[in-house]
Design a protein around this motif. Structure first.
Motif, PDB file in Angstrom:
ATOM      1  N   ALA A   1       0.835  -1.210   0.000  1.00 54.83           N
ATOM      2  CA  ALA A   1       0.000   0.000   0.000  1.00 54.83           C
ATOM      3  C   ALA A   1       0.862   1.250   0.000  1.00 54.83           C
ATOM      4  CB  ALA A   1      -0.932  -0.010   1.217  1.00 54.83           C
ATOM      5  N   ALA A   2       1.982   1.195   0.755  1.00 56.94           N
ATOM      6  CA  ALA A   2       2.871   2.366   0.803  1.00 56.94           C
ATOM      7  C   ALA A   2       3.527   2.620  -0.539  1.00 56.94           C
ATOM      8  CB  ALA A   2       3.944   2.165   1.881  1.00 56.94           C
ATOM      9  N   LEU A   3       3.847   1.516  -1.261  1.00 53.36           N
ATOM     10  CA  LEU A   3       4.506   1.665  -2.550  1.00 53.36           C
ATOM     11  C   LEU A   3       3.559   2.059  -3.657  1.00 53.36           C
ATOM     12  CD1 LEU A   3       6.932  -1.403  -2.449  1.00 53.36           C
ATOM     13  CD2 LEU A   3       7.520   0.996  -2.133  1.00 53.36           C
ATOM     14  N   LEU A   4       2.309   1.578  -3.586  1.00 53.85           N
ATOM     15  CA  LEU A   4       1.381   1.767  -4.692  1.00 53.85           C
ATOM     16  C   LEU A   4       0.304   2.792  -4.412  1.00 53.85           C
ATOM     17  CD1 LEU A   4       0.892  -1.993  -5.685  1.00 53.85           C
ATOM     18  CD2 LEU A   4       2.481  -0.328  -6.678  1.00 53.85           C
ATOM     19  N   GLY A   5      -0.016   3.036  -3.188  1.00 48.50           N
ATOM     20  CA  GLY A   5      -1.147   3.920  -2.877  1.00 48.50           C
ATOM     21  C   GLY A   5      -0.696   5.210  -2.264  1.00 48.50           C
ATOM     22  N   PRO A   6      -0.952   6.367  -2.915  1.00 49.96           N
ATOM     23  CA  PRO A   6      -0.510   7.651  -2.391  1.00 49.96           C
ATOM     24  C   PRO A   6      -1.159   8.024  -1.079  1.00 49.96           C
ATOM     25  CG  PRO A   6      -1.957   7.952  -4.291  1.00 49.96           C
ATOM     26  CD  PRO A   6      -1.641   6.505  -4.205  1.00 49.96           C
ATOM     27  N   CYS A   7      -2.334   7.481  -0.799  1.00 50.62           N
ATOM     28  CA  CYS A   7      -2.998   7.856   0.446  1.00 50.62           C
ATOM     29  C   CYS A   7      -2.260   7.293   1.659  1.00 50.62           C
ATOM     30  CB  CYS A   7      -4.456   7.375   0.445  1.00 50.62           C
ATOM     31  SG  CYS A   7      -4.631   5.593   0.292  1.00 50.62           S
ATOM     32  N   HIS A   8      -1.339   6.320   1.468  1.00 52.65           N
ATOM     33  CA  HIS A   8      -0.562   5.766   2.559  1.00 52.65           C
ATOM     34  C   HIS A   8       0.914   6.113   2.394  1.00 52.65           C
ATOM     35  CE1 HIS A   8      -4.022   3.473   3.924  1.00 52.65           C
ATOM     36  NE2 HIS A   8      -4.188   3.030   2.690  1.00 52.65           N
ATOM     37  N   ALA A   9       1.195   7.197   1.695  1.00 54.13           N
ATOM     38  CA  ALA A   9       2.570   7.515   1.343  1.00 54.13           C
ATOM     39  C   ALA A   9       3.377   7.937   2.553  1.00 54.13           C
ATOM     40  CB  ALA A   9       2.592   8.620   0.288  1.00 54.13           C
TER      41      ALA A   9
ATOM     42  N   PRO B   1       8.087  28.671  10.949  1.00 58.18           N
ATOM     43  CA  PRO B   1       7.577  27.358  11.363  1.00 58.18           C
ATOM     44  C   PRO B   1       7.825  26.305  10.287  1.00 58.18           C
ATOM     45  CG  PRO B   1       5.772  28.812  10.758  1.00 58.18           C
ATOM     46  CD  PRO B   1       7.009  29.645  10.752  1.00 58.18           C
ATOM     47  N   VAL B   2       8.005  25.069  10.732  1.00 58.17           N
ATOM     48  CA  VAL B   2       8.282  23.969   9.810  1.00 58.17           C
ATOM     49  C   VAL B   2       7.385  22.792  10.142  1.00 58.17           C
ATOM     50  CG1 VAL B   2      10.680  24.634   9.388  1.00 58.17           C
ATOM     51  CG2 VAL B   2      10.136  23.113  11.299  1.00 58.17           C
ATOM     52  N   SER B   3       7.259  21.888   9.196  1.00 60.12           N
ATOM     53  CA  SER B   3       6.558  20.625   9.391  1.00 60.12           C
ATOM     54  C   SER B   3       7.460  19.503   8.898  1.00 60.12           C
ATOM     55  CB  SER B   3       5.218  20.619   8.649  1.00 60.12           C
ATOM     56  OG  SER B   3       5.433  20.664   7.250  1.00 60.12           O
ATOM     57  N   PHE B   4       7.083  18.265   9.204  1.00 57.72           N
ATOM     58  CA  PHE B   4       7.913  17.112   8.858  1.00 57.72           C
ATOM     59  C   PHE B   4       7.041  16.055   8.199  1.00 57.72           C
ATOM     60  CE2 PHE B   4       9.552  19.253  12.569  1.00 57.72           C
ATOM     61  CZ  PHE B   4      10.910  19.369  12.332  1.00 57.72           C
ATOM     62  N   ILE B   5       7.614  15.386   7.217  1.00 55.00           N
ATOM     63  CA  ILE B   5       6.906  14.296   6.558  1.00 55.00           C
ATOM     64  C   ILE B   5       7.901  13.174   6.289  1.00 55.00           C
ATOM     65  CG2 ILE B   5       7.251  15.345   4.283  1.00 55.00           C
ATOM     66  CD1 ILE B   5       4.595  14.050   3.440  1.00 55.00           C
ATOM     67  N   LEU B   6       7.496  11.954   6.590  1.00 52.66           N
ATOM     68  CA  LEU B   6       8.325  10.769   6.399  1.00 52.66           C
ATOM     69  C   LEU B   6       7.646   9.891   5.361  1.00 52.66           C
ATOM     70  CD1 LEU B   6      10.889   9.342   7.462  1.00 52.66           C
ATOM     71  CD2 LEU B   6       9.431   8.156   9.115  1.00 52.66           C
ATOM     72  N   GLN B   7       8.325   9.637   4.232  1.00 52.11           N
ATOM     73  CA  GLN B   7       7.740   8.924   3.109  1.00 52.11           C
ATOM     74  C   GLN B   7       8.652   7.800   2.645  1.00 52.11           C
ATOM     75  OE1 GLN B   7       7.557  12.729   0.802  1.00 52.11           O
ATOM     76  NE2 GLN B   7       5.552  11.956   0.169  1.00 52.11           N
ATOM     77  N   ASN B   8       8.050   6.818   1.970  1.00 54.29           N
ATOM     78  CA  ASN B   8       8.899   5.866   1.274  1.00 54.29           C
ATOM     79  C   ASN B   8       9.523   6.561   0.069  1.00 54.29           C
ATOM     80  OD1 ASN B   8       7.414   5.184  -1.362  1.00 54.29           O
ATOM     81  ND2 ASN B   8       5.810   4.921   0.170  1.00 54.29           N
ATOM     82  N   ARG B   9      10.585   5.980  -0.442  1.00 56.30           N
ATOM     83  CA  ARG B   9      11.401   6.654  -1.446  1.00 56.30           C
ATOM     84  C   ARG B   9      10.619   6.938  -2.734  1.00 56.30           C
ATOM     85  NH1 ARG B   9      16.937   6.944  -2.218  1.00 56.30           N
ATOM     86  NH2 ARG B   9      17.322   8.441  -3.869  1.00 56.30           N
ATOM     87  N   ILE B  10       9.776   6.021  -3.139  1.00 54.00           N
ATOM     88  CA  ILE B  10       9.044   6.192  -4.395  1.00 54.00           C
ATOM     89  C   ILE B  10       8.115   7.401  -4.319  1.00 54.00           C
ATOM     90  CG2 ILE B  10       7.344   5.143  -5.939  1.00 54.00           C
ATOM     91  CD1 ILE B  10       8.544   2.443  -5.278  1.00 54.00           C
ATOM     92  N   GLU B  11       7.359   7.469  -3.213  1.00 53.71           N
ATOM     93  CA  GLU B  11       6.422   8.598  -3.082  1.00 53.71           C
ATOM     94  C   GLU B  11       7.167   9.914  -2.927  1.00 53.71           C
ATOM     95  OE1 GLU B  11       3.330   8.873  -3.524  1.00 53.71           O
ATOM     96  OE2 GLU B  11       2.993   6.756  -3.903  1.00 53.71           O
TER      97      GLU B  11
ATOM     98  N   GLU C   1      10.086  10.723  -4.285  1.00 55.05           N
ATOM     99  CA  GLU C   1      10.578  11.137  -5.596  1.00 55.05           C
ATOM    100  C   GLU C   1       9.458  11.642  -6.478  1.00 55.05           C
ATOM    101  OE1 GLU C   1      12.715   7.821  -7.130  1.00 55.05           O
ATOM    102  OE2 GLU C   1      14.508   8.218  -5.918  1.00 55.05           O
ATOM    103  N   ARG C   2       8.267  11.049  -6.352  1.00 61.47           N
ATOM    104  CA  ARG C   2       7.120  11.524  -7.119  1.00 61.47           C
ATOM    105  C   ARG C   2       6.735  12.945  -6.692  1.00 61.47           C
ATOM    106  NH1 ARG C   2       2.031   7.808  -6.654  1.00 61.47           N
ATOM    107  NH2 ARG C   2       3.545   6.359  -7.580  1.00 61.47           N
ATOM    108  N   ASP C   3       6.662  13.176  -5.385  1.00 61.77           N
ATOM    109  CA  ASP C   3       6.315  14.512  -4.892  1.00 61.77           C
ATOM    110  C   ASP C   3       7.393  15.537  -5.244  1.00 61.77           C
ATOM    111  OD1 ASP C   3       4.032  13.449  -3.868  1.00 61.77           O
ATOM    112  OD2 ASP C   3       4.682  13.469  -1.775  1.00 61.77           O
ATOM    113  N   ASP C   4       8.655  15.115  -5.142  1.00 61.46           N
ATOM    114  CA  ASP C   4       9.756  16.024  -5.442  1.00 61.46           C
ATOM    115  C   ASP C   4       9.734  16.444  -6.915  1.00 61.46           C
ATOM    116  OD1 ASP C   4      12.304  17.278  -4.489  1.00 61.46           O
ATOM    117  OD2 ASP C   4      13.128  16.036  -6.093  1.00 61.46           O
TER     118      ASP C   4
END
Length: 573
Positions: free
Chosen positions: A23-31, A157-167, A169-172
């Motif tokens: 789900a983390a690799l394929l589904g953006p809602c669990h990125a 102010p800052v925020s933090f996000i932890l993602q798998n590598r695929i998601e 790179e897609r967002d970047d």
């Protein structure tokens, strides 16, 4: 629990982990992982081990890493903990909006990696954010420890996000495409404005280009775009100073642009002086700040932010007043300026702790800059069209005879000179026309009747001639026409048709049987002719028609000595 039950539980957890990973690799809602976090200020003697121990004992301020949190300006420790389920895969930790200072990530083994917007030593960089690679060898259950170094600027102010590598790179890639498109639009509009400023010699376009370039520079520093991907390493030490100068100069350029674009002298004259004073004052503040004199630098530092706020409000007020008083272009300025002003105010409020859940304001500022560039460019295009229309109208008024609305003598002569220069081998015919008995018409019926007769004759002549033929009023009751690409026989036919057309107007001269008519002289261009010589020959031919009875056409012939005397007597009629 027996061994079989334990084995089943292990298999169930293993399959749950596999399902979560897919789900983390394929589904953006669990990125992104759900994070918990805490922060604490940096203290003397801190080490990563003592800081983590303090975190476990609750000696940290808890916060939600998914929303904006303002950290101390003097440096801080941040601990991030991912919620279950824990899956040991390669991940990417992003800090957004990007902090202006250095950030160091520590792991349990004592290793560290430091990154910043303007850091060129790190192996990986995010675009529009500060990022850290977390390898699969680091357990997902392990807390992540970050140290924010002290910064001389206001801590945003800052925020933090932890993602798998695929998601990640897609967002970047999406952000990079978005930011590049916004900067490309702004750059294209600025370059176009500079071209128009050069071609039209209008400084309004130059002030607009300066403002857009300064805004691009501000955004490229704040988002890190100037360093990655533009790779401007030579600006690492001076980027913040450059951004500060760009902020002040952007207000100065905006004030100069707005004063001319919205025509403040005409629509808001009482606001024009303070707007120009703002444009002059901002560069002076920059000079004070660069003086290397402590008192002057401190004064400039105190004044610059209030001036920026007051300046933005002043420009907004001036635009509103100009709109209220009928300035068309002030509408363009308001439409482009207001969204950017609102976003700037919202970003400022975020620094104070407001709107922590609104993470898109920085990206919206980029989009607003591109939108403003497009809107103001459309306004400048509209302004250029208006200027061109006004110029064309002035030219028409300068070139056309005020009474008959055909070319006056100067414009007609210039047009014929151009034809002579561009068509040396083409046959040309010049018709010189003089109204018969026009002086009698004026004497009997008055000058108003004479003017009406001239208007009617000019309209009749224009209707009979081709659009390419040049028709002009030479003076008084005299008209001239240059017929393009025509031989002698056809020129005589055209002149005869004009003569009959004027006579058919049946304009009475003396109130009885005498009607207004015209005598026409025709001259064909010959080698060595100038405009003056062919006009002179057609004029002489016209007087020949007068001598021979009027209301007729006469072809150019070489005059005998007696002709000038006849011409003098004919002029009286």
């Amino acid at each position: 629990m027996d061994g079989e039950s334990v084995e089943k539980a292990r298999r169930r957890r293993r399959w749950q982990n596999v399902a979560w990973l897919l789900a983390a690799l394929l589904g953006p809602c669990h990125a992104a992982d759900t994070l918990q976090g805490g922060w604490r200020d940096v203290r003397a003697g801190d080490t990563p081990q003592t800081v983590l121990a303090a975190y476990r004992h609750g000696d940290f301020h808890p916060f939600d890493p998914g929303v904006l949190e303002r950290l101390p300006q003097d440096g801080s420790w941040v601990v991030l903990q991912a919620d279950r389920p824990w899956i040991d895969v390669e991940r990417q930790l992003s800090v957004y909006p990007p902090s202006l200072g250095k950030i160091t990530l520590y792991d349990a083994n004592g290793a560290s990696q430091t990154n910043a917007l303007n850091d060129f030593s790190a192996a990986m960089h995010g675009h529009g954010r500060v990022t850290f690679r977390i390898g699969a060898e680091i357990p997902a259950s392990q807390p992540l420890l970050l140290r924010f170094e002290p910064t001389s600027t206001i801590a945003a102010p800052v925020s933090f996000i932890l993602q798998n590598r695929i998601e990640y790179e897609r967002d970047d890639a999406s952000w990079l495409a978005f930011a590049s498109a916004c900067f490309a639009v702004m750059l294209a509009m600025a370059l176009m404005a500079l071209c128009f400023a050069t071609l039209l010699r209008d400084p309004t376009f130059a002030w607009y280009a300066g403002y857009i370039v300064c805004y691009m520079l501000i955004q490229s520093v704040q988002t890190g775009y100037l360093f990655h991907p533009l790779d401007a390493e030579f600006l690492v030490g001076s980027a913040m100073t450059l951004a500060t100068f760009a902020v002040a100069l952007s207000v100065a350029f905006a004030a100069l642009f707005m004063a001319r674009f919205c025509e403040l002298r005409r629509y808001a004259p009482w606001l024009h002086p303070p707007v120009i004073a703002l444009a002059i004052g901002m560069p002076l503040i920059l000079l004070l700040r660069s003086s290397h004199i402590d008192v002057l630098e401190h004064t400039a530092q105190v004044l610059i932010n209030p001036l920026l706020i007051l300046g933005a409000l002043l420009l907004l007020l001036a635009a509103v007043v100009a709109v209220a008083r009928g300035s068309r272009h002030a509408w363009f300025f308001l439409l482009g300026w207001t969204p950017l002003l609102v976003l700037t105010a919202l970003c400022s409020s975020q620094i104070g702790g407001a709107l922590p859940h609104v993470l898109w304001l920085n990206d919206a500022s980029l989009a607003a800059g591109a939108f403003e560039a497009i809107v103001l460019s459309l306004g400048l295009a509209d302004r250029a069209l208006n200027v061109r229309r006004d110029r064309d109208m002035v030219r028409v008024l300068a070139d056309n005879d005020a009474l008959t609305n055909i070319l006056n003598r100067r414009a007609w002569t210039e047009g014929v000179r151009e034809i002579f220069a561009t068509t040396p081998g083409q046959p040309l015919a010049l018709l010189f026309l003089d109204l018969d008995n026009f002086k009698t018409l004026n004497d009997k019926q008055g000058h108003a009747a004479g003017d009406r007769a001239l208007i009617a004759v000019a309209a009749a002549l224009r209707h009979e001639l081709r659009p390419a033929d040049l028709l002009g009023r030479y003076g008084g009751e005299e008209f001239v026409a240059m017929l393009y690409d025509i031989d002698q026989e056809l020129a005589m036919q055209v002149a005869t048709r004009l003569c009959r057309r004027v006579h058919r107007l049946e304009i009475p001269v003396d109130g009885k049987h005498l009607a207004l008519s015209v005598s026409i002289g025709v001259a064909m261009r010959s080698p060595g002719d100038t405009v003056e010589s062919i006009v002179e020959r057609a004029d002489q031919a016209m007087y020949g028609a007068k001598v021979n009875g009027r209301n007729r056409v006469q072809l150019d012939v070489r005059l005998t000595p007696s002709v000038p005397r006849a011409r003098a007597s004919a002029r009286k009629s």
